[in-house]
Design a protein around this motif. Structure first.
Motif, PDB file in Angstrom:
ATOM      1  N   SER A   9       0.875  -1.237   0.172  1.00 53.29           N
ATOM      2  CA  SER A   9       0.048   0.001   0.125  1.00 53.29           C
ATOM      3  C   SER A   9       0.832   1.370   0.051  1.00 53.29           C
ATOM      4  O   SER A   9       1.792   1.581   0.791  1.00 53.29           O
ATOM      5  CB  SER A   9      -0.794  -0.067   1.259  1.00 53.29           C
ATOM      6  OG  SER A   9      -1.123   1.157   1.692  1.00 53.29           O
ATOM      7  N   PRO A  11       0.179   4.468   0.630  1.00 49.20           N
ATOM      8  CA  PRO A  11       0.174   5.403   1.703  1.00 49.20           C
ATOM      9  C   PRO A  11       0.648   4.706   3.040  1.00 49.20           C
ATOM     10  O   PRO A  11       1.346   5.392   3.731  1.00 49.20           O
ATOM     11  CB  PRO A  11      -1.243   5.708   2.129  1.00 49.20           C
ATOM     12  CG  PRO A  11      -2.152   4.695   1.019  1.00 49.20           C
ATOM     13  CD  PRO A  11      -1.237   4.156  -0.136  1.00 49.20           C
ATOM     14  N   HIS A  38      -9.978  -5.607   8.138  1.00 47.71           N
ATOM     15  CA  HIS A  38     -10.123  -4.242   8.445  1.00 47.71           C
ATOM     16  C   HIS A  38     -11.711  -3.906   8.495  1.00 47.71           C
ATOM     17  O   HIS A  38     -12.151  -2.951   9.186  1.00 47.71           O
ATOM     18  CB  HIS A  38      -9.654  -3.206   7.185  1.00 47.71           C
ATOM     19  CG  HIS A  38     -10.413  -3.552   5.950  1.00 47.71           C
ATOM     20  ND1 HIS A  38     -10.527  -5.016   5.313  1.00 47.71           N
ATOM     21  CD2 HIS A  38     -10.839  -2.649   4.812  1.00 47.71           C
ATOM     22  CE1 HIS A  38     -11.059  -5.037   4.272  1.00 47.71           C
ATOM     23  NE2 HIS A  38     -11.535  -3.508   3.965  1.00 47.71           N
ATOM     24  N   HIS A  50     -12.165   2.192   8.495  1.00 46.76           N
ATOM     25  CA  HIS A  50     -11.329   1.009   8.152  1.00 46.76           C
ATOM     26  C   HIS A  50     -10.408   1.193   7.051  1.00 46.76           C
ATOM     27  O   HIS A  50     -10.119   0.177   6.149  1.00 46.76           O
ATOM     28  CB  HIS A  50     -12.469   0.000   7.657  1.00 46.76           C
ATOM     29  CG  HIS A  50     -13.539   0.278   6.838  1.00 46.76           C
ATOM     30  ND1 HIS A  50     -13.390   0.400   5.524  1.00 46.76           N
ATOM     31  CD2 HIS A  50     -14.839   0.809   7.125  1.00 46.76           C
ATOM     32  CE1 HIS A  50     -14.626   0.717   4.758  1.00 46.76           C
ATOM     33  NE2 HIS A  50     -15.511   1.174   5.666  1.00 46.76           N
ATOM     34  N   THR A  51      -9.549   2.129   7.238  1.00 50.28           N
ATOM     35  CA  THR A  51      -8.373   2.107   6.128  1.00 50.28           C
ATOM     36  C   THR A  51      -7.016   1.896   6.860  1.00 50.28           C
ATOM     37  O   THR A  51      -6.959   1.984   8.046  1.00 50.28           O
ATOM     38  CB  THR A  51      -8.361   3.557   5.641  1.00 50.28           C
ATOM     39  OG1 THR A  51      -8.371   4.485   6.738  1.00 50.28           O
ATOM     40  CG2 THR A  51      -9.521   3.818   4.799  1.00 50.28           C
ATOM     41  N   ILE A  52      -6.062   1.391   6.143  1.00 46.08           N
ATOM     42  CA  ILE A  52      -4.609   1.535   6.264  1.00 46.08           C
ATOM     43  C   ILE A  52      -4.024   2.495   5.521  1.00 46.08           C
ATOM     44  O   ILE A  52      -4.503   2.840   4.412  1.00 46.08           O
ATOM     45  CB  ILE A  52      -4.072   0.058   6.354  1.00 46.08           C
ATOM     46  CG1 ILE A  52      -4.501  -0.395   4.770  1.00 46.08           C
ATOM     47  CG2 ILE A  52      -4.655  -0.727   7.304  1.00 46.08           C
ATOM     48  CD1 ILE A  52      -3.655  -1.700   4.543  1.00 46.08           C
ATOM     49  N   PRO A  53      -2.884   3.051   6.034  1.00 40.61           N
ATOM     50  CA  PRO A  53      -2.315   2.916   7.431  1.00 40.61           C
ATOM     51  C   PRO A  53      -3.249   3.354   8.582  1.00 40.61           C
ATOM     52  O   PRO A  53      -3.794   4.391   8.385  1.00 40.61           O
ATOM     53  CB  PRO A  53      -1.131   3.697   7.107  1.00 40.61           C
ATOM     54  CG  PRO A  53      -1.304   4.796   6.226  1.00 40.61           C
ATOM     55  CD  PRO A  53      -2.372   4.183   5.399  1.00 40.61           C
ATOM     56  N   GLU A  64      -5.093   8.385   7.932  1.00 41.42           N
ATOM     57  CA  GLU A  64      -4.858   9.182   6.751  1.00 41.42           C
ATOM     58  C   GLU A  64      -3.192   9.330   6.883  1.00 41.42           C
ATOM     59  O   GLU A  64      -2.619   9.760   7.757  1.00 41.42           O
ATOM     60  CB  GLU A  64      -5.554  10.510   6.832  1.00 41.42           C
ATOM     61  CG  GLU A  64      -6.999  10.385   6.635  1.00 41.42           C
ATOM     62  CD  GLU A  64      -7.019  10.352   5.036  1.00 41.42           C
ATOM     63  OE1 GLU A  64      -6.049  10.193   4.252  1.00 41.42           O
ATOM     64  OE2 GLU A  64      -8.230  10.023   4.381  1.00 41.42           O
ATOM     65  N   SER A  65      -2.645   8.669   6.033  1.00 41.26           N
ATOM     66  CA  SER A  65      -1.273   8.677   5.987  1.00 41.26           C
ATOM     67  C   SER A  65      -0.475  10.160   5.989  1.00 41.26           C
ATOM     68  O   SER A  65       0.450  10.287   6.777  1.00 41.26           O
ATOM     69  CB  SER A  65      -0.593   7.873   4.636  1.00 41.26           C
ATOM     70  OG  SER A  65      -1.100   8.654   3.468  1.00 41.26           O
ATOM     71  N   ARG A  66      -0.743  11.019   5.372  1.00 38.47           N
ATOM     72  CA  ARG A  66      -0.182  12.310   5.398  1.00 38.47           C
ATOM     73  C   ARG A  66      -0.487  13.017   7.079  1.00 38.47           C
ATOM     74  O   ARG A  66       0.343  13.390   7.488  1.00 38.47           O
ATOM     75  CB  ARG A  66      -0.640  13.157   4.428  1.00 38.47           C
ATOM     76  CG  ARG A  66      -0.241  12.601   2.832  1.00 38.47           C
ATOM     77  CD  ARG A  66      -1.165  13.032   1.950  1.00 38.47           C
ATOM     78  NE  ARG A  66      -0.915  12.224   0.783  1.00 38.47           N
ATOM     79  CZ  ARG A  66      -1.547  11.365   0.351  1.00 38.47           C
ATOM     80  NH1 ARG A  66      -2.357  10.739   1.386  1.00 38.47           N
ATOM     81  NH2 ARG A  66      -1.150  10.502  -0.380  1.00 38.47           N
TER      82      ARG A  66
HETATM   83  N1  GSH Z   1      -5.936   8.931   2.048  1.00 36.48           N
HETATM   84  C1  GSH Z   1      -5.908   7.450   2.918  1.00 36.48           C
HETATM   85  C2  GSH Z   1      -6.098   6.350   1.806  1.00 36.48           C
HETATM   86  C3  GSH Z   1      -6.109   5.022   2.677  1.00 36.48           C
HETATM   87  C4  GSH Z   1      -6.572   3.916   1.777  1.00 36.48           C
HETATM   88  O1  GSH Z   1      -7.353   3.842   0.942  1.00 36.48           O
HETATM   89  N2  GSH Z   1      -5.953   2.816   2.174  1.00 36.48           N
HETATM   90  C5  GSH Z   1      -6.584   1.542   1.425  1.00 36.48           C
HETATM   91  C6  GSH Z   1      -5.421   0.555   1.217  1.00 36.48           C
HETATM   92  S1  GSH Z   1      -4.064   1.148   0.083  1.00 36.48           S
HETATM   93  C7  GSH Z   1      -7.543   0.902   2.442  1.00 36.48           C
HETATM   94  O2  GSH Z   1      -7.383   0.727   3.698  1.00 36.48           O
HETATM   95  N3  GSH Z   1      -8.791   0.456   1.915  1.00 36.48           N
HETATM   96  C8  GSH Z   1      -9.656  -0.450   2.581  1.00 36.48           C
HETATM   97  C9  GSH Z   1     -11.100   0.385   2.656  1.00 36.48           C
HETATM   98  O3  GSH Z   1     -10.977   1.310   2.288  1.00 36.48           O
HETATM   99  O4  GSH Z   1     -11.896  -0.304   3.166  1.00 36.48           O
HETATM  100  C10 GSH Z   1      -4.324   7.578   3.151  1.00 36.48           C
HETATM  101  O5  GSH Z   1      -3.519   8.127   2.699  1.00 36.48           O
HETATM  102  O6  GSH Z   1      -4.297   7.139   4.275  1.00 36.48           O
END
Ligand code: GSH
Length: 208
Positions: A9, A11, A38, A50-53, A64-66
């Protein structure tokens, strides 16, 4: 600090490079998105989006990575060099971070994700958005060694995670000489580049 992530990934990779630059050891926890980890209640309690990181620092959770990158520098950086306190420098870094999220990486996701994850045909209109984004980045880099001026900042690390993902998608950088030069330099100076590239190669598997 617990760090929920996947190596492929982009981010997640930008945060890993930031941690490396700061000399921070993260307690890495792989989260298998394909298995739906997740979406399990225990993870949703930490990050309802439910996003990574996702980072957990004691009783504080952040995604939110940034935002995570900036938090790590502000809380744990011995200096402010990756995110200087000077308002104008900081504003330019923020502009690059928002550009990376809202324009550059977005153009990647909009064009490639449907092809990779849904086997959809390539949309030439969306490819033009990628070219426009690279034109902008090329202009930002005119006369500068780094994305937001003359020293390495979190803007470089975020953009590097994105641009290296374009490389594994076989995007041709040759029309963007400032980007190509910046990228060649970053590959040699960015802390954690090797781990970033190993993650890129994981992501590349989706292209085959
Ligand atoms: N803008 C977010 C994007 C995070 C993102 O979309 N991560 C994806 C993996 S690359 C994820 O967790 N997807 C699962 C989901 O959204 O349920 C960031 O920079 O952290």
């Amino acid at each position: 600090m617990d760090f929920y992530y996947l190596p492929g990934s982009a981010p997640c990779r930008s945060v890993l490079m930031t941690a490396k630059a700061l000399g921070i050891e993260l307690n890495k926890k792989l989260l298998n998105l394909q298995a739906g980890e997740h979406l399990k209640p225990e993870f949703l309690k930490i990050n309802p989006q439910h996003t990574i990181p996702t980072l957990v620092d004691g009783d504080f959770a952040l995604w939110e990575s940034r935002a995570i990158m900036v938090y790590l520098v502000e809380k744990y950086g011995k200096t402010d060099s990756l995110f200087p306190k000077c308002p104008k420098k900081r504003a330019v870094i923020n502009q690059r971070l928002y550009f990376d999220m809202g324009t550059l990486y977005k153009s990647f996701a909009d064009y490639y994700y449907p092809q990779v994850f849904a086997k959809a045909p390539a949309d030439p209109e969306l490819f033009k958005k990628i070219e426009t984004a690279f034109d902008f980045l090329n202009t930002f880099l005119e006369g500068h060694e780094y994305a937001a001026g003359d020293s390495l900042t979190v803007a470089d690390l975020a953009l590097l995670a994105s641009v290296s993902t374009f490389e594994v998608a076989s995007f041709d950088f040759s029309k963007y000489p400032n980007v190509a030069k910046w990228y060649a330099n970053l590959k040699t100076v960015a802390p954690g580049w090797e781990e970033n590239w190993a993650g890129c190669l994981e992501f590349k598997k989706y292209f085959s």
